[in-house]
Motif scaffolding. Structure first.
Motif, short mmCIF file in Angstrom:
data_model
loop_
_atom_site.label_atom_id
_atom_site.label_comp_id
_atom_site.label_asym_id
_atom_site.label_seq_id
_atom_site.Cartn_x
_atom_site.Cartn_y
_atom_site.Cartn_z
N PRO A 21 0.81 -1.22 0.00
CA PRO A 21 0.00 0.00 0.00
C PRO A 21 0.85 1.28 0.00
O PRO A 21 0.50 2.26 -0.66
N LEU A 22 2.00 1.25 0.69
CA LEU A 22 2.87 2.43 0.71
C LEU A 22 3.46 2.71 -0.67
O LEU A 22 3.58 3.87 -1.07
N HIS A 23 3.83 1.67 -1.41
CA HIS A 23 4.30 1.87 -2.79
C HIS A 23 3.24 2.63 -3.59
O HIS A 23 3.54 3.57 -4.32
N MET A 24 1.99 2.19 -3.44
CA MET A 24 0.90 2.80 -4.21
C MET A 24 0.64 4.24 -3.78
O MET A 24 0.41 5.11 -4.62
N ALA A 25 0.67 4.49 -2.48
CA ALA A 25 0.45 5.85 -1.99
C ALA A 25 1.52 6.79 -2.54
O ALA A 25 1.22 7.93 -2.93
N CYS A 26 2.75 6.32 -2.59
CA CYS A 26 3.85 7.13 -3.11
C CYS A 26 3.73 7.32 -4.62
O CYS A 26 3.85 8.44 -5.14
N SER A 27 3.48 6.26 -5.33
CA SER A 27 3.39 6.31 -6.79
C SER A 27 2.24 7.19 -7.27
O SER A 27 2.38 7.94 -8.23
N ASP A 28 1.11 7.12 -6.57
CA ASP A 28 -0.07 7.85 -7.01
C ASP A 28 -0.22 9.21 -6.34
O ASP A 28 -1.20 9.91 -6.57
N GLY A 29 0.75 9.59 -5.53
CA GLY A 29 0.79 10.94 -4.98
C GLY A 29 -0.21 11.23 -3.87
O GLY A 29 -0.88 12.26 -3.90
#
Length: 153
Positions: free
Chosen positions: A99-107
């Motif tokens: 989930p952290l990867h996604m939060a970072c990638s999607d801003g």
């Protein structure tokens, strides 16, 4: 003796009742639950989980679990609700993204901050060998500052 003439364009009473009968389409619980997560329907999410009609570990056809879908929707309240109900902070999708990867990638800095407050691993690598911070857009100053990648003003 009575003769009945039927209009060839009319339908029989049985055909009429079929046309007017309400149609019920039933979707599997996982499909409905995933849709509720995507649309942030918080009042519907809890009952699915409490009723054990879905598993938060399920990887959907999208390649992601509910927690990933919630992060991608940008809905912090939905992410918080899933975490409260036991979603895995380090759950990996089909490409090893947390989930952290996604939060970072999607801003989504507010979601990233929340996940970090729960102890999300900043150093965890996805299948491409990327850390969450590696996926931050250079223009997203708030996320860059959260990961200590730019000096604050």
């Amino acid at each position: 003796h009575e003769t009945i003439f039927q209009n060839p364009n009319s339908t029989s009473p049985a055909e009429e009742s079929l046309k007017s009968a309400p149609r019920n389409v039933h979707f599997p619980n996982d499909v409905v639950f995933q849709d509720c997560v995507r649309h942030g329907e918080l009042e519907r999410i809890g009952p699915f989980i409490r009723g054990r009609r879905v598993s938060l570990d399920t990887i959907y056809h999208s390649g992601m679990a509910a927690i990933h879908e919630a992060v991608l929707s940008g809905n912090l309240d939905c992410v918080m609700l899933l975490m409260k109900h036991g979603a895995d902070l380090h759950h990996r999708d089909e490409e090893g993204w947390t989930p952290l990867h996604m939060a970072c990638s999607d801003g989504f800095p507010e979601i990233a901050r929340y996940l970090l407050s729960l102890g999300a691993d900043r150093e965890i690598l996805n299948e491409s060998g990327e850390k969450p911070a590696d996926l931050i857009d250079a223009a997203n100053k708030e996320l860059l500052e959260l990961f200590g990648l730019v000096a604050g003003d």
